[in-house]
Design an enzyme around this catalytic site. Structure first.
Site, mmCIF file in Angstrom:
data_model
loop_
_atom_site.group_PDB
_atom_site.id
_atom_site.type_symbol
_atom_site.label_atom_id
_atom_site.label_comp_id
_atom_site.label_asym_id
_atom_site.label_seq_id
_atom_site.Cartn_x
_atom_site.Cartn_y
_atom_site.Cartn_z
ATOM 1 N N ASN A 24 0.807 -1.214 0.000
ATOM 2 C CA ASN A 24 0.000 0.000 0.000
ATOM 3 C C ASN A 24 0.842 1.268 0.000
ATOM 4 O O ASN A 24 0.458 2.275 -0.590
ATOM 5 C CB ASN A 24 -0.915 -0.003 1.222
ATOM 6 C CG ASN A 24 -1.979 -1.082 1.125
ATOM 7 O OD1 ASN A 24 -2.733 -1.129 0.172
ATOM 8 N ND2 ASN A 24 -2.024 -1.962 2.119
ATOM 9 N N LYS B 289 8.717 -3.466 -2.020
ATOM 10 C CA LYS B 289 9.892 -4.185 -1.554
ATOM 11 C C LYS B 289 10.393 -5.104 -2.667
ATOM 12 O O LYS B 289 9.593 -5.667 -3.415
ATOM 13 C CB LYS B 289 9.565 -4.989 -0.293
ATOM 14 C CG LYS B 289 9.404 -4.101 0.946
ATOM 15 C CD LYS B 289 8.899 -4.866 2.126
ATOM 16 C CE LYS B 289 7.402 -4.974 2.080
ATOM 17 N NZ LYS B 289 6.812 -5.561 3.300
ATOM 18 N N TYR C 29 -10.092 -20.725 3.629
ATOM 19 C CA TYR C 29 -10.637 -19.365 3.689
ATOM 20 C C TYR C 29 -11.937 -19.317 2.879
ATOM 21 O O TYR C 29 -11.996 -19.832 1.756
ATOM 22 C CB TYR C 29 -9.616 -18.404 3.090
ATOM 23 C CG TYR C 29 -9.670 -16.982 3.594
ATOM 24 C CD1 TYR C 29 -9.524 -16.694 4.945
ATOM 25 C CD2 TYR C 29 -9.831 -15.920 2.708
ATOM 26 C CE1 TYR C 29 -9.531 -15.384 5.400
ATOM 27 C CE2 TYR C 29 -9.845 -14.609 3.156
ATOM 28 C CZ TYR C 29 -9.688 -14.352 4.502
ATOM 29 O OH TYR C 29 -9.701 -13.052 4.949
ATOM 30 N N ASP D 177 -0.248 -10.733 -0.260
ATOM 31 C CA ASP D 177 0.770 -10.597 0.783
ATOM 32 C C ASP D 177 0.467 -11.519 1.970
ATOM 33 O O ASP D 177 1.364 -12.156 2.524
ATOM 34 C CB ASP D 177 0.897 -9.136 1.230
ATOM 35 C CG ASP D 177 -0.416 -8.507 1.628
ATOM 36 O OD1 ASP D 177 -1.499 -9.094 1.369
ATOM 37 O OD2 ASP D 177 -0.390 -7.405 2.217
#
Length: 255
Positions: free
Chosen positions: A10, A14, A87, A96
């Site tokens: 956000n 990296k 999930y 992520d």
């Protein structure tokens, strides 16, 4: 095989360079991603690029790569992965978080694992000992807490976070800093205790910009891994391409 792995978050991007599974270089940048990336990879021949993004496309970033220099893979939660998911809304799960779960499972094989990412938000992601992702939790990160208290009140100031704040501040600024600092520590301890109660021997790893500072405040055996998400993206990429489950490279810092 030299691989460039990119984690587009956000607020920051990296990047890590791996050669045959070993970390060569690691960096993070916030603006001017194309030139910053060119400087980062200067002198290296990149064979493969893996990108995980929770913040939109990577077109601007990819301008930093020499044309045709590498195969490019956009990594998503639809890719084959070494962990399974329980999930209920996988389409809304951030790559992520999925990468953190995959890397944590690789760090603690045959054990339950809890990955905690202290970034813009704090995310908790739990994998059981069979390698099934069970879900997690999301809460505001330290800077978001500071901004929220200022934004949703009439007179409270915006404060900088203070990692040395005592539990009870002697001014309004110090009290805000105390609430942020010790609120986060208390939250971390609660989720770690909940994971330990549900899963004996669960391994816990912290990552993100505030990870090392908070790992030091927690009990021994909980460590910070500075590139957990990047390593998880690499592991998923390898598994998806049929290269098997690449083991974690984890050089963490004990806390």
């Amino acid at each position: 095989m030299t691989e460039l792995i990119l984690d587009i978050g956000n607020t920051r991007i990296k990047a890590a360079l791996f050669r045959n599974g070993r970390l060569l270089r690691l960096t993070a940048f916030g603006s001017g991603p194309g030139p910053a990336l060119r400087r980062f990879i200067e002198g290296f021949q990149i064979d493969r690029v893996g990108i995980g993004s929770v913040a939109g496309d990577a077109d601007g970033l990819l301008s930093g790569l020499p044309d045709g220099s590498a195969t490019i893979h956009l990594i998503s939660t639809n890719d084959r992965s070494p962990i399974r998911s329980a999930y209920s809304s996988p389409a809304t799960l951030g790559i992520d978080r999925w990468a953190n779960a995959a890397a944590a499972a690789a760090l603690f094989p045959q054990r339950a694992a809890l990955a905690i990412d202290l970034g813009t938000c704090i995310t908790y992601d739990l994998v059981d000992s069979t390698g099934t992702y069970l879900g997690g939790a999301i809460s505001p990160g330290t800077r978001m807490r500071a901004k929220a208290m200022q934004a949703y009140s009439a007179r409270l100031p915006l404060v900088e976070t203070d990692q040395d704040a005592p539990p009870f501040g002697q001014s309004t600024v110090a009290s805000l800093q105390a609430g942020i600092r010790h609120g986060v520590i208390g939250e971390l301890e609660h989720f770690i205790a909940a994971a330990q109660q549900a899963h004996h021997g669960v391994g816990v790893v912290l990552t993100g910009g505030d990870a090392l500072l908070h790992a030091r405040a927690l009990k021994s055996g909980i460590f910070a891994h500075p590139f957990l998400t990047l390593d998880g993206l690499r592991i998923i990429l390898h598994h998806s391409l049929g290269a098997g489950t690449a083991s974690g490279t984890g050089s963490g810092s004990a806390g």
